[in-house]
Structures are given as C-alpha cells and as structure tokens.
Design an enzyme around this catalytic site. Structure first.
Site, mmCIF file in Angstrom:
data_model
loop_
_atom_site.group_PDB
_atom_site.id
_atom_site.type_symbol
_atom_site.label_atom_id
_atom_site.label_comp_id
_atom_site.label_asym_id
_atom_site.label_seq_id
_atom_site.Cartn_x
_atom_site.Cartn_y
_atom_site.Cartn_z
ATOM 1 N N HIS A 1 3.156 30.211 -1.850
ATOM 2 C CA HIS A 1 3.261 28.668 -2.489
ATOM 3 C C HIS A 1 1.706 27.970 -2.352
ATOM 4 O O HIS A 1 0.810 28.479 -1.642
ATOM 5 C CB HIS A 1 4.046 27.958 -1.684
ATOM 6 C CG HIS A 1 3.827 27.709 -0.134
ATOM 7 N ND1 HIS A 1 3.796 28.614 0.864
ATOM 8 C CD2 HIS A 1 3.006 26.728 0.586
ATOM 9 C CE1 HIS A 1 3.498 28.253 1.965
ATOM 10 N NE2 HIS A 1 2.903 27.199 2.042
ATOM 11 N N HIS B 1 -0.366 24.248 -2.162
ATOM 12 C CA HIS B 1 -0.455 23.186 -2.019
ATOM 13 C C HIS B 1 -1.219 22.247 -2.937
ATOM 14 O O HIS B 1 -2.262 22.443 -3.172
ATOM 15 C CB HIS B 1 -1.150 22.959 -0.636
ATOM 16 C CG HIS B 1 -0.453 23.604 0.324
ATOM 17 N ND1 HIS B 1 0.431 22.742 1.401
ATOM 18 C CD2 HIS B 1 -0.241 24.707 1.023
ATOM 19 C CE1 HIS B 1 0.908 23.587 2.528
ATOM 20 N NE2 HIS B 1 0.268 24.761 1.866
HETATM 21 P P1 5GP Z 1 1.902 26.790 5.081
HETATM 22 O O1 5GP Z 1 1.207 26.385 6.304
HETATM 23 O O2 5GP Z 1 2.734 27.899 5.078
HETATM 24 O O3 5GP Z 1 0.743 26.978 3.598
HETATM 25 O O4 5GP Z 1 2.696 25.610 4.595
HETATM 26 C C1 5GP Z 1 4.038 25.285 4.730
HETATM 27 C C2 5GP Z 1 4.129 23.774 4.387
HETATM 28 O O5 5GP Z 1 5.416 23.885 4.437
HETATM 29 C C3 5GP Z 1 3.772 22.920 5.509
HETATM 30 O O6 5GP Z 1 2.832 21.944 4.962
HETATM 31 C C4 5GP Z 1 4.862 22.132 5.932
HETATM 32 O O7 5GP Z 1 4.785 20.924 6.074
HETATM 33 C C5 5GP Z 1 5.816 22.547 4.655
HETATM 34 N N1 5GP Z 1 7.353 22.663 5.163
HETATM 35 C C6 5GP Z 1 7.784 23.235 6.343
HETATM 36 N N2 5GP Z 1 9.106 23.365 6.395
HETATM 37 C C7 5GP Z 1 9.403 22.378 5.214
HETATM 38 C C8 5GP Z 1 10.812 22.309 4.634
HETATM 39 O O8 5GP Z 1 11.871 22.499 5.221
HETATM 40 N N3 5GP Z 1 10.708 21.253 3.743
HETATM 41 C C9 5GP Z 1 9.619 21.064 3.260
HETATM 42 N N4 5GP Z 1 9.667 20.099 2.010
HETATM 43 N N5 5GP Z 1 8.388 21.331 3.502
HETATM 44 C C10 5GP Z 1 8.433 22.254 4.523
#
Ligand code: 5GP
Ligand code: ZN
Length: 136
Positions: free
Chosen positions: A99, A101
């Site tokens: 994903h 951001h």
């Molecule tokens: P990563 O650290 O894997 O790049 O980002 C994962 C993101 O997903 C984090 O910023 C976290 O806040 C978000 N996230 C985790 N669980 C959920 C969820 O259940 N719903 C949403 N909308 N975001 C989530």
C-alpha cells in the site's frame, strides 16, 4: 488472504472510511493518521509488498495516487503531500499487503523526514559498485 486486515477491509468484513474505489484499487483513511486526510492506496488483490507486486499493479497505485491526491489536499487544505511505502518490517511495514501512504502536509506542521548522513565519496563509490553488480 484470510488473515490480512486489508483484505478484510477490502471485502467489507471490516469497516473503512472509503476515499476512492475502482475495479482494482481502494483508497481509505488510515485509522491512525500522521496528518488529517492520511490515505492508504491499496490494490484489491493481495501482494506482500512492492517487490512482490506485478509492475502494472505498482504502476496503477501510482496512477491512482496522481488522480486522488489533489482532491485529498484540497479537501483538507493541505499544500503538499508525502508519498510513502514501507517495504519490509525493518522499514516499518506492519500490514503485509502492499500500500501507498498519501500524507497531506501543511506549512509549519512540524513533521520531519528522516535524518540524512554525511558520507565520504569513497563510501558512495563502494556502495554503488555493490549495487551495480546486482542490478540487471
Ligand atoms: P505500514 O506500516 O504497514 O506501512 O502501514 C499500515 C498502516 O495501516 C498504518 O499507518 C496503520 O495506522 C494502518 N492501519 C492498521 N490497521 C488499520 C485498520 O484496521 N484500518 C485502517 N483504516 N488503517 C489501519
Ligand atoms: Zn491482503
């Protein structure tokens, strides 16, 4: 993937604040935003990370980001945004479903990017040699 939180969000098993959806991609608000409007751009198909996603899937995430980021900025009154992708646990990837951001930015919002180091040219030369032997 059955134990993937983003797959569950995409399937509608878990709720989302949906920003955008088409056949291949969904974008929704991050539940713990870095800034207001922080949006995740996610392919509907499950891929572990950027390197494991087909190039056309990766390219489409970027295309959708180009399409929706201006509207996100306008909606929250941002003047810029950072685009981030955490690839792997040591880079901060927590959800193992690739994903992007979109993080809206504002004047004097106090956010800082990571610190940069001073290095000698020889270090850069050594590094680039190692990389170039492996990049095809
Ligand atoms: P990563 O650290 O894997 O790049 O980002 C994962 C993101 O997903 C984090 O910023 C976290 O806040 C978000 N996230 C985790 N669980 C959920 C969820 O259940 N719903 C949403 N909308 N975001 C989530
Ligand atoms: Zn998934």
């Amino acid at each position: 993937m059955s134990d993937c939180i983003f797959c569950k969000i995409i399937q509608g098993v878990l709720p989302k604040y949906k920003v955008y959806e088409d056949e291949d991609v969904v974008a929704f608000l991050d539940i713990h935003p870095v800034s207001v409007g922080h949006t995740l751009v996610v392919p509907k198909k499950h891929y572990l990370d950027l390197v494991n996603a087909p190039p056309e899937v990766a390219a489409n995430l970027m295309a959708i980001t180009q399409k929706i980021a201006p509207s996100i900025m306008e909606a929250v009154g941002a003047t810029a945004f950072n685009l981030a992708l955490n690839n792997g646990a040591q880079a901060g990837q927590v959800v193992n479903h690739v994903h992007l951001h979109i993080i809206p930015r504002f004047a004097d919002d106090g956010l800082r990017l990571w610190p940069a180091k001073e290095v000698k040219p020889t270090e850069l030369e050594d590094t680039v040699k190692k990389i170039r032997t492996l990049v095809v």
